[in-house]
Design a protein around this motif. Structure first.
Motif, short mmCIF file in Angstrom:
data_model
loop_
_atom_site.label_atom_id
_atom_site.label_comp_id
_atom_site.label_asym_id
_atom_site.label_seq_id
_atom_site.Cartn_x
_atom_site.Cartn_y
_atom_site.Cartn_z
N TYR A 22 0.84 -1.19 0.00
CA TYR A 22 0.00 0.00 0.00
C TYR A 22 0.88 1.24 0.00
O TYR A 22 1.83 1.34 0.76
N ASP A 23 0.55 2.20 -0.86
CA ASP A 23 1.23 3.49 -0.92
C ASP A 23 0.32 4.50 -0.24
O ASP A 23 -0.67 4.95 -0.80
N GLU A 24 0.64 4.81 1.01
CA GLU A 24 -0.19 5.69 1.82
C GLU A 24 -0.33 7.08 1.20
O GLU A 24 -1.38 7.69 1.25
N GLY A 25 0.73 7.58 0.60
CA GLY A 25 0.70 8.92 0.00
C GLY A 25 -0.24 9.03 -1.19
O GLY A 25 -0.85 10.06 -1.41
N ARG A 26 -0.37 7.96 -1.95
CA ARG A 26 -1.20 7.98 -3.15
C ARG A 26 -2.53 7.24 -2.98
O ARG A 26 -3.40 7.33 -3.81
N GLY A 27 -2.63 6.43 -1.93
CA GLY A 27 -3.84 5.66 -1.70
C GLY A 27 -4.00 4.52 -2.69
O GLY A 27 -5.10 4.09 -2.98
N THR A 28 -2.87 4.02 -3.22
CA THR A 28 -2.90 2.95 -4.20
C THR A 28 -2.25 1.69 -3.65
O THR A 28 -1.41 1.75 -2.75
N TYR A 29 -2.64 0.57 -4.23
CA TYR A 29 -2.07 -0.72 -3.89
C TYR A 29 -1.19 -1.18 -5.05
O TYR A 29 -1.48 -0.87 -6.21
N HIS A 30 -0.14 -1.94 -4.72
CA HIS A 30 0.82 -2.35 -5.74
C HIS A 30 1.14 -3.84 -5.59
O HIS A 30 1.34 -4.32 -4.47
N ALA A 31 1.19 -4.52 -6.72
CA ALA A 31 1.63 -5.91 -6.79
C ALA A 31 2.53 -6.02 -8.01
O ALA A 31 2.53 -5.14 -8.87
#
Length: 118
Positions: A22-31
């Protein structure tokens, strides 16, 4: 944003089958999907989205209503075979109330708060 460094992302602990960050700054999830992964990118992104939305994968809309899964898998294989460099290509589409972007380097970015096309 392809080429995200995992060290600035927070690992998500409630995932099914694939590491998710999770990228807290952007509110996105990454795999990430790589050549060495057993499952195709289409399966990986469905599993990631189901983990994020906390629903069973069978309860999600069919991926094929948003993008052709075989074509998506073939595109990622092509990028891998061609030795694509980061930021050389991506595809973005809406899926299950999220915006999903698959980058040429295998990074999958999921934004659950911003469905594509809205």
């Amino acid at each position: 944003m392809s080429g995200t460094t995992r060290d600035r992302l927070t690992p998500v602990t409630h995932t099914v089958g694939r590491p998710l960050y999770y990228d807290e700054g952007r509110g996105t999830y990454h795999a990430w999907c790589t050549d060495a992964d057993y499952e195709p990118v289409s399966t990986g992104l469905v599993m990631a989205v189901s983990s994020i939305l906390e629903v069973d994968p069978a309860d999600l809309e069919l991926l094929s209503t948003c993008v052709d899964p075989d074509a998506l898998n073939a595109l990622v294989v092509h990028w891998n075979d061609a030795g694509a460099e980061p930021d050389r290509g991506s595809i973005t589409f809406p899926f299950a109330r999220c915006t999903v972007t698959v980058h040429s380097d295998g990074e999958i970015v999921i934004d659950p708060d911003s469905p594509a096309g809205t």
